[in-house]
Design an enzyme around this catalytic site. Structure first.
Site, PDB file in Angstrom:
ATOM      1  N   SER A 128       0.869  -1.137   0.212  1.00 22.02           N
ATOM      2  CA  SER A 128      -0.095  -0.164  -0.068  1.00 22.02           C
ATOM      3  C   SER A 128       0.685   1.202  -0.140  1.00 22.02           C
ATOM      4  O   SER A 128       1.886   1.207   0.587  1.00 22.02           O
ATOM      5  CB  SER A 128      -0.656   0.147   1.269  1.00 22.02           C
ATOM      6  OG  SER A 128      -1.434   1.213   1.413  1.00 22.02           O
ATOM      7  N   TYR A 153      -2.481  -1.151  10.888  1.00 21.76           N
ATOM      8  CA  TYR A 153      -2.677  -1.659   9.834  1.00 21.76           C
ATOM      9  C   TYR A 153      -1.155  -1.384   8.634  1.00 21.76           C
ATOM     10  O   TYR A 153      -1.032  -2.340   7.977  1.00 21.76           O
ATOM     11  CB  TYR A 153      -4.018  -1.204   9.091  1.00 21.76           C
ATOM     12  CG  TYR A 153      -4.040  -1.317   7.604  1.00 21.76           C
ATOM     13  CD1 TYR A 153      -4.164  -2.484   7.104  1.00 21.76           C
ATOM     14  CD2 TYR A 153      -3.489  -0.273   6.653  1.00 21.76           C
ATOM     15  CE1 TYR A 153      -4.252  -2.984   5.631  1.00 21.76           C
ATOM     16  CE2 TYR A 153      -3.693  -0.580   5.476  1.00 21.76           C
ATOM     17  CZ  TYR A 153      -3.931  -1.826   4.702  1.00 21.76           C
ATOM     18  OH  TYR A 153      -4.112  -1.984   3.558  1.00 21.76           O
ATOM     19  N   LYS A 157       1.920  -3.877   6.633  1.00 22.21           N
ATOM     20  CA  LYS A 157       2.154  -3.699   5.196  1.00 22.21           C
ATOM     21  C   LYS A 157       3.913  -3.561   5.253  1.00 22.21           C
ATOM     22  O   LYS A 157       4.622  -4.247   4.411  1.00 22.21           O
ATOM     23  CB  LYS A 157       1.699  -2.579   4.418  1.00 22.21           C
ATOM     24  CG  LYS A 157       0.234  -2.758   4.237  1.00 22.21           C
ATOM     25  CD  LYS A 157      -0.412  -4.189   3.353  1.00 22.21           C
ATOM     26  CE  LYS A 157      -1.425  -4.405   3.188  1.00 22.21           C
ATOM     27  NZ  LYS A 157      -2.080  -5.863   2.990  1.00 22.21           N
TER      28      LYS A 157
HETATM   29  P1  NAD Z   1     -11.516  -6.937   1.098  1.00 22.76           P
HETATM   30  O1  NAD Z   1     -11.547  -6.806   2.465  1.00 22.76           O
HETATM   31  O2  NAD Z   1     -12.532  -6.591   0.056  1.00 22.76           O
HETATM   32  O3  NAD Z   1     -10.632  -8.121   0.558  1.00 22.76           O
HETATM   33  C1  NAD Z   1      -9.704  -8.939   1.654  1.00 22.76           C
HETATM   34  C2  NAD Z   1     -10.609 -10.370   1.487  1.00 22.76           C
HETATM   35  O4  NAD Z   1      -9.523 -11.101   2.402  1.00 22.76           O
HETATM   36  C3  NAD Z   1     -11.692 -10.577   1.893  1.00 22.76           C
HETATM   37  O5  NAD Z   1     -12.647 -11.291   1.045  1.00 22.76           O
HETATM   38  C4  NAD Z   1     -11.591 -11.279   3.365  1.00 22.76           C
HETATM   39  O6  NAD Z   1     -12.770 -12.061   3.690  1.00 22.76           O
HETATM   40  C5  NAD Z   1     -10.418 -12.083   3.166  1.00 22.76           C
HETATM   41  N1  NAD Z   1      -9.435 -12.387   4.317  1.00 22.76           N
HETATM   42  C6  NAD Z   1      -9.327 -11.491   5.241  1.00 22.76           C
HETATM   43  N2  NAD Z   1      -8.459 -12.077   6.257  1.00 22.76           N
HETATM   44  C7  NAD Z   1      -8.518 -13.375   5.901  1.00 22.76           C
HETATM   45  C8  NAD Z   1      -7.968 -14.594   6.397  1.00 22.76           C
HETATM   46  N3  NAD Z   1      -7.205 -14.462   7.536  1.00 22.76           N
HETATM   47  N4  NAD Z   1      -7.770 -15.851   5.656  1.00 22.76           N
HETATM   48  C9  NAD Z   1      -8.537 -15.787   4.695  1.00 22.76           C
HETATM   49  N5  NAD Z   1      -9.171 -14.916   4.253  1.00 22.76           N
HETATM   50  C10 NAD Z   1      -8.946 -13.504   4.781  1.00 22.76           C
HETATM   51  O7  NAD Z   1     -10.227  -5.798   0.813  1.00 22.76           O
HETATM   52  P2  NAD Z   1      -9.567  -5.298  -0.466  1.00 22.76           P
HETATM   53  O8  NAD Z   1      -9.803  -3.944  -0.592  1.00 22.76           O
HETATM   54  O9  NAD Z   1      -9.849  -6.135  -1.547  1.00 22.76           O
HETATM   55  O10 NAD Z   1      -7.976  -5.349  -0.228  1.00 22.76           O
HETATM   56  C11 NAD Z   1      -7.161  -6.484  -0.473  1.00 22.76           C
HETATM   57  C12 NAD Z   1      -5.657  -6.438  -0.010  1.00 22.76           C
HETATM   58  O11 NAD Z   1      -5.219  -5.079  -0.721  1.00 22.76           O
HETATM   59  C13 NAD Z   1      -5.571  -6.288   1.254  1.00 22.76           C
HETATM   60  O12 NAD Z   1      -4.226  -6.994   1.570  1.00 22.76           O
HETATM   61  C14 NAD Z   1      -5.595  -4.894   1.570  1.00 22.76           C
HETATM   62  O13 NAD Z   1      -4.613  -4.484   2.809  1.00 22.76           O
HETATM   63  C15 NAD Z   1      -4.726  -4.286   0.237  1.00 22.76           C
HETATM   64  N6  NAD Z   1      -4.922  -2.740  -0.101  1.00 22.76           N
HETATM   65  C16 NAD Z   1      -6.096  -2.440  -0.069  1.00 22.76           C
HETATM   66  C17 NAD Z   1      -6.334  -0.901  -0.544  1.00 22.76           C
HETATM   67  C18 NAD Z   1      -7.853  -0.563  -0.553  1.00 22.76           C
HETATM   68  O14 NAD Z   1      -7.952   0.903  -0.449  1.00 22.76           O
HETATM   69  N7  NAD Z   1      -8.789  -1.308  -0.742  1.00 22.76           N
HETATM   70  C19 NAD Z   1      -5.298  -0.078  -0.470  1.00 22.76           C
HETATM   71  C20 NAD Z   1      -3.988  -0.784  -0.307  1.00 22.76           C
HETATM   72  C21 NAD Z   1      -3.904  -2.022  -0.180  1.00 22.76           C
HETATM   73  C1  WQD Z   2      -9.391   9.680   0.760  1.00 19.85           C
HETATM   74  C2  WQD Z   2      -9.583  11.255   1.234  1.00 19.85           C
HETATM   75  C3  WQD Z   2      -9.736  11.757   3.451  1.00 19.85           C
HETATM   76  C4  WQD Z   2     -13.690   9.816   3.668  1.00 19.85           C
HETATM   77  C5  WQD Z   2      -6.929   4.846   3.408  1.00 19.85           C
HETATM   78  C6  WQD Z   2      -6.032   4.093   4.245  1.00 19.85           C
HETATM   79  C7  WQD Z   2      -4.882   3.304   3.311  1.00 19.85           C
HETATM   80  C8  WQD Z   2      -5.462   2.634   2.160  1.00 19.85           C
HETATM   81  C9  WQD Z   2      -6.729   3.231   1.644  1.00 19.85           C
HETATM   82  C10 WQD Z   2      -5.141   0.345   2.237  1.00 19.85           C
HETATM   83  C11 WQD Z   2      -8.766  11.685   2.492  1.00 19.85           C
HETATM   84  C12 WQD Z   2     -11.079  12.123   2.780  1.00 19.85           C
HETATM   85  C13 WQD Z   2     -12.493  10.159   3.250  1.00 19.85           C
HETATM   86  C14 WQD Z   2     -14.822  10.708   4.000  1.00 19.85           C
HETATM   87  C15 WQD Z   2     -13.266  12.578   3.424  1.00 19.85           C
HETATM   88  N1  WQD Z   2      -5.835   1.335   2.367  1.00 19.85           N
HETATM   89  N2  WQD Z   2     -12.176  11.761   3.239  1.00 19.85           N
HETATM   90  N3  WQD Z   2     -14.370  12.050   3.866  1.00 19.85           N
HETATM   91  O1  WQD Z   2      -6.951   7.921   3.767  1.00 19.85           O
HETATM   92  O2  WQD Z   2      -6.094   7.769   1.588  1.00 19.85           O
HETATM   93  O3  WQD Z   2      -6.253   5.611   2.683  1.00 19.85           O
HETATM   94  O4  WQD Z   2      -7.502   3.926   2.509  1.00 19.85           O
HETATM   95  O5  WQD Z   2      -3.925   0.218   2.097  1.00 19.85           O
HETATM   96  O6  WQD Z   2      -4.163   2.559   3.882  1.00 19.85           O
HETATM   97  O7  WQD Z   2      -5.190   4.869   4.920  1.00 19.85           O
HETATM   98  O8  WQD Z   2      -8.393   6.872   1.861  1.00 19.85           O
HETATM   99  O9  WQD Z   2     -10.402   7.008   0.965  1.00 19.85           O
HETATM  100  O10 WQD Z   2     -10.041   7.107   3.517  1.00 19.85           O
HETATM  101  O11 WQD Z   2      -9.497   9.218   2.089  1.00 19.85           O
HETATM  102  O12 WQD Z   2     -13.103  13.578   3.045  1.00 19.85           O
HETATM  103  O13 WQD Z   2     -15.830  10.429   4.732  1.00 19.85           O
HETATM  104  O14 WQD Z   2     -10.756  11.333   1.144  1.00 19.85           O
HETATM  105  O15 WQD Z   2      -9.671  12.863   4.295  1.00 19.85           O
HETATM  106  O16 WQD Z   2      -8.133  13.042   2.195  1.00 19.85           O
HETATM  107  P1  WQD Z   2      -6.951   7.154   2.493  1.00 19.85           P
HETATM  108  P2  WQD Z   2      -9.544   7.457   2.083  1.00 19.85           P
END
Ligand code: NAD
Ligand code: WQD
Length: 341
Positions: A128, A153, A157
């Site tokens: 991330s 969290y 990562k």
């Molecule tokens: P999500 O919650 O939709 O998907 C994660 C999946 O993993 C879910 O289906 C959940 O049931 C499963 N899971 C969690 N723990 C588990 C375990 N112990 N065993 C088996 N299954 C398990 O989330 P996402 O948004 O699809 O994120 C996927 C990956 O990407 C994660 O590692 C997350 O940290 C990373 N990521 C997400 C974002 C984002 O903004 N969505 C940003 C950066 C990184």
């Molecule tokens: C985006 C912008 C908020 C909600 C987070 C995690 C990061 C990553 C993705 C996994 C910011 C603003 C948000 C609201 C708002 N996940 N906001 N009102 O903060 O970039 O990242 O999610 O790795 O680890 O920290 O994403 O979508 O929460 O926020 O004004 O109700 O929207 O302040 O500027 P962020 P976000």
């Protein structure tokens, strides 16, 4: 031709389901491992409606070592693993740090153990942009120094990346790619799969969609006094389908002989402020977002966006979906899930 098998942990979730579609469209055979803690099997039906193929599904918790051993033995012919399975709520991770360390790192360590034991050579890991913390310079490249994570969290990562790097050094048969996602948004254009946030969304895009649909009364915009051109926070919002395709490119890159640990930013390279995103959504959908400005959210980075040139040069991948299409897909998906409730 025999299809190559990829294990996709967390494949029922938001990014995993879109990546499964991309992998199947690229000719891979997918086995999903998921405990459904933040997803349900509906996403599997959506994948079938899009691709015509049902991925194999194993209901399993990645932290359960015995069960993981059984499943990996069954799928020892897999050539690679894409590891999505993790918990991702930043606020919850502050309240329950051990849950996050146990789930995210315990699961990862089991995956690495099984890949070593069953000699599965290629790993793609969901990292991330959170690993960059508050960057000194924008845009961030993969060489931008990492900052101390601001939440458990985020720590999972940073630590996950280090655990993988150490394991690759110790296991010459393993190569890995760390994908640092910026802010994934949107849904599949078919409207068959998308993001299903649990309860009140923490992230901006699902909150905008729910405010547009009337599920939430009003979007709170967290702060308008940042040192940015319009005073609002800036992020790099990347289309979920573009992001999914990058996983296919990353897997192919590993298969083509890339060794060691490879790191790529996955973003568009363009920053959008919160207000720009709201206005772009309104323009793309014709729906007005009720919103009000409130105080800053603790821990928010004022501005971050990617330099994603390395992915373009080495993986031959770049984000191509225009923002208005991404926003339209997010809205289509929201309307579908609002109706089905
Ligand atoms: P999500 O919650 O939709 O998907 C994660 C999946 O993993 C879910 O289906 C959940 O049931 C499963 N899971 C969690 N723990 C588990 C375990 N112990 N065993 C088996 N299954 C398990 O989330 P996402 O948004 O699809 O994120 C996927 C990956 O990407 C994660 O590692 C997350 O940290 C990373 N990521 C997400 C974002 C984002 O903004 N969505 C940003 C950066 C990184
Ligand atoms: C985006 C912008 C908020 C909600 C987070 C995690 C990061 C990553 C993705 C996994 C910011 C603003 C948000 C609201 C708002 N996940 N906001 N009102 O903060 O970039 O990242 O999610 O790795 O680890 O920290 O994403 O979508 O929460 O926020 O004004 O109700 O929207 O302040 O500027 P962020 P976000």
């Amino acid at each position: 031709m025999v299809q190559q098998k990829i294990i996709v942990t967390g494949g029922a979730g938001y990014i995993g389901s879109h990546t499964t579609v991309a992998l199947q469209n690229a000719g891979y055979r997918v086995v999903i491992l998921d405990n459904l803690s933040n997803s349900d099997k509906d996403s599997m039906d959506g994948i079938v409606r899009i691709t015509g193929v049902r991925p194999e599904f194993e209901h399993i918790d990645c932290t359960d070592r015995t069960a993981m051993h059984r499943i990996f033995e069954r799928h020892r012919d897999a050539i690679g693993v894409i590891h999505f399975a993790a918990l991702k709520a930043v606020g919850e991770s502050v309240e329950k740090p051990l849950l996050y360390y146990r789930n995210n790192l315990g699961g990862l360590m089991n995956v690495l153990d099984m890949m070593t034991e069953f000699k599965i050579p290629y790993l793609v890991f969901s990292s991330s942009a959170t690993v960059y913390g508050v960057p000194d310079k924008l845009p961030v490249t993969e060489d931008t120094p990492l900052q101390p994570a601001t939440s458990p969290y985020g720590q999972t990562k940073v630590m996950g990346e280090n655990i993988i790097a150490d394991t690759v050094v110790a296991n010459s048969g393993l190569s890995a790619t760390l994908l640092r996602y910026f802010n994934p948004i949107g849904a599949h254009p078919s409207g068959e799969i998308g993001e299903r946030p649990n309860g009140v969304p923490n992230n901006l895009m699902p909150y905008i969609c729910q405010a547009a649909a009337g599920v939430r009364e009003c979007l709170c915009v967290f702060g308008d006094d940042y040192d940015t051109p319009d005073g609002f926070c800036i992020r790099d919002y990347i289309d979920i389908n573009d992001l999914a395709n990058a996983h296919v490119a990353a897997m192919r890159h590993l298969q083509s002989g890339a060794t060691g640990v490879n790191v790529f930013n996955l973003g568009t390279g363009c920053g959008q402020s919160v207000m720009q995103l709201i206005r772009a959504f309104e323009k793309a959908t014709g729906v007005t977002i009720p919103h009000k400005i409130t105080s800053r959210r603790a821990g928010d980075v004022p501005a971050i966006y990617a330099n994603a040139c390395r992915a373009e040069q080495i993986l031959g991948w770049r984000a191509v979906v225009p923002l208005h299409e991404t926003l339209a897909s997010a809205w289509r998906w929201q309307q579908k899930i609002t109706k089905s409730k």
